[in-house]
Design an enzyme around this catalytic site. Structure first.
Site, PDB file in Angstrom:
ATOM      1  N   ASN A  74       9.859 -29.852  17.715  1.00 36.92           N
ATOM      2  CA  ASN A  74      10.891 -29.056  18.402  1.00 36.92           C
ATOM      3  C   ASN A  74      12.203 -29.828  18.555  1.00 36.92           C
ATOM      4  OD1 ASN A  74       9.638 -26.389  19.186  1.00 36.92           O
ATOM      5  ND2 ASN A  74       8.056 -27.835  19.831  1.00 36.92           N
ATOM      6  N   HIS A 123       2.896 -27.644  10.202  1.00 34.07           N
ATOM      7  CA  HIS A 123       1.963 -28.741  10.514  1.00 34.07           C
ATOM      8  C   HIS A 123       0.948 -28.899   9.376  1.00 34.07           C
ATOM      9  CE1 HIS A 123       3.655 -28.881  14.457  1.00 34.07           C
ATOM     10  NE2 HIS A 123       2.974 -27.907  14.988  1.00 34.07           N
ATOM     11  N   THR A 243      19.321 -35.486  23.268  1.00 34.18           N
ATOM     12  CA  THR A 243      18.514 -36.465  24.007  1.00 34.18           C
ATOM     13  C   THR A 243      17.388 -35.711  24.719  1.00 34.18           C
ATOM     14  OG1 THR A 243      19.805 -36.219  26.017  1.00 34.18           O
ATOM     15  CG2 THR A 243      20.507 -37.957  24.469  1.00 34.18           C
ATOM     16  N   GLN A 245      16.630 -35.849  27.826  1.00 30.29           N
ATOM     17  CA  GLN A 245      17.128 -35.305  29.100  1.00 30.29           C
ATOM     18  C   GLN A 245      17.891 -34.009  28.877  1.00 30.29           C
ATOM     19  OE1 GLN A 245      17.268 -38.469  28.146  1.00 30.29           O
ATOM     20  NE2 GLN A 245      15.983 -39.453  29.697  1.00 30.29           N
TER      21      GLN A 245
END
Ligand SMILES: Nc1ncnc2c1ncn2[C@@H]1O[C@H](COP(=O)(O)O)[C@@H](OP(=O)(O)O)[C@H]1O
Ligand SMILES: CCc1ccc(OS(=O)(=O)O)cc1
Length: 307
Positions: A74, A123, A243, A245
């Site tokens: 993601n 995947h 990032t 965060q």
């Protein structure tokens, strides 16, 4: 954000909500079905969709992001959509759930209508990809993460998301992970399979831990591989928006109820909080057995990240 607004990921959220709804009624003992030797979650994959996957028509300018679950797919999806936005000034719309092998069998027909470039995540092991990917020379970015942090992230995903079947304990999950009895099968089989193809001209390897260490450098490499020419300032802007965060702060908005669990901790070395000495030794031995002396074994830098 000036980016492609992950807020517009309604297909993603719809699909995940549906999968979570199915998960509520699915006991762990009934979660998997095996297709060509690999266990997949019945909540995400079906035999009919695997059969239809053979009809998928790849394009030369598709972007394929390949990873074992919990290696940061993601994260890379977000980076790719930001790169497309920076390059084209067009917001990247995510018209289908991005994992190629998940969804209803008709998705491959609908995908014919989508504008290029299409971002496809997977995947799947290399040898399970549809032939059209190779015939059309699709560029493939392969994202790896050290197996210990991958296992810990996978365990938390199962045991923290309320509607996903939980394992009795970390020890139980570890046993199943080592046997490859988890969704999308064995990390090590996935690694052995991809290891043989990392030198292919259309394949680029990227390491989760390297991205953590220098996000801007990683994004620059990804941009170059896909032929996007971006300024240093654009790279910096995308780094700031990618990032942990920054992504976690928007997780609910971008990924729905499962968002905070998809962006859980985002650290290197979290395995030290769960592995005991025996498990550590067992995984080191498995790593040696499967990957010692290989190109991928070296690229994973386990001496830095798994010791
Ligand atoms: N921007 C980011 N920076 C670092 N790690 C990130 C990230 N976005 C997602 N991840 C981490 O990638 C893992 C999920 O992978 P995937 O997207 O393939 O499911 C989670 O690991 P943790 O569970 O260790 O936090 C998640 O926190
Ligand atoms: C429910 C089991 C499951 C679902 C999804 C998984 O991978 S991913 O988060 O979509 O990458 C893994 C296991």
């Amino acid at each position: 954000s000036q980016g492609p607004s992950m807020a517009d990921k309604s297909k993603f959220i719809d699909y995940i909500d549906e999968a979570l709804e199915k998960s509520k009624e699915t006991a762990l003992s009934r979660l998997f079905f095996t297709h060509q030797g690999i266990p997949y979650p019945v909540t995400m994959c079906t035999l009919e969709t695997f059969q239809a996957l053979d009809t998928f028509e790849a394009r030369r300018d598709d972007i394929l992001l390949a990873s074992y679950p919990k290696c940061g797919s993601n994260w890379i999806l977000h980076i790719m959509s930001e790169l497309i936005f920076a390059d084209s000034k067009k917001k990247y719309e995510c018209p289908e759930f991005p994992i190629l092998e998940c969804g209803d069998p008709e998705k491959y027909q609908r995908m014919k209508q989508f504008p290029s470039p299409r971002i496809l995540a997977t995947h799947l092991h290399y040898n399970k990809l549809p032939g059209s990917i190779f015939n059309n020379k699709v560029k493939i970015l392969v994202i790896f993460r050290n197996p210990k942090d991958t296992a810990v992230s996978f365990f938390h995903f199962h045991n923290d998301v309320p509607d996903i079947p939980s394992y009795g304990s970390w020890d139980e999950f570890f046993r199943q992970f080592m046997k490859g009895q988890v969704s999308w099968g064995s990390y090590f089989d996935f690694a052995i399979n991809w290891n043989k193809h990392l030198d292919n001209e259309n394949v680029k390897f990227i390491l989760y831990e390297d991205l953590k260490e220098n996000l801007a450098a990683g994004i620059k490499q990804i941009a170059e591989f896909f032929g996007f020419s971006l300024t240093g300032e654009q790279i910096q802007t995308i780094s700031a928006q990618s990032t942990f965060q920054a992504m976690r702060a928007k997780a609910q908005q971008t990924h729905g109820a499962v968002g905070p669990f998809l962006f859980r901790k985002g650290e290197v070395g979290d395995w030290k909080n769960l592995f005991n000495a025996t498990q550590n030794q067992e995984m080191d031995e498995k790593f040696q057995e499967c990957l010692a002396g290989t190109v991928l074994g070296a690229k994973l830098k386990c001496e830095s990240y798994c010791q």
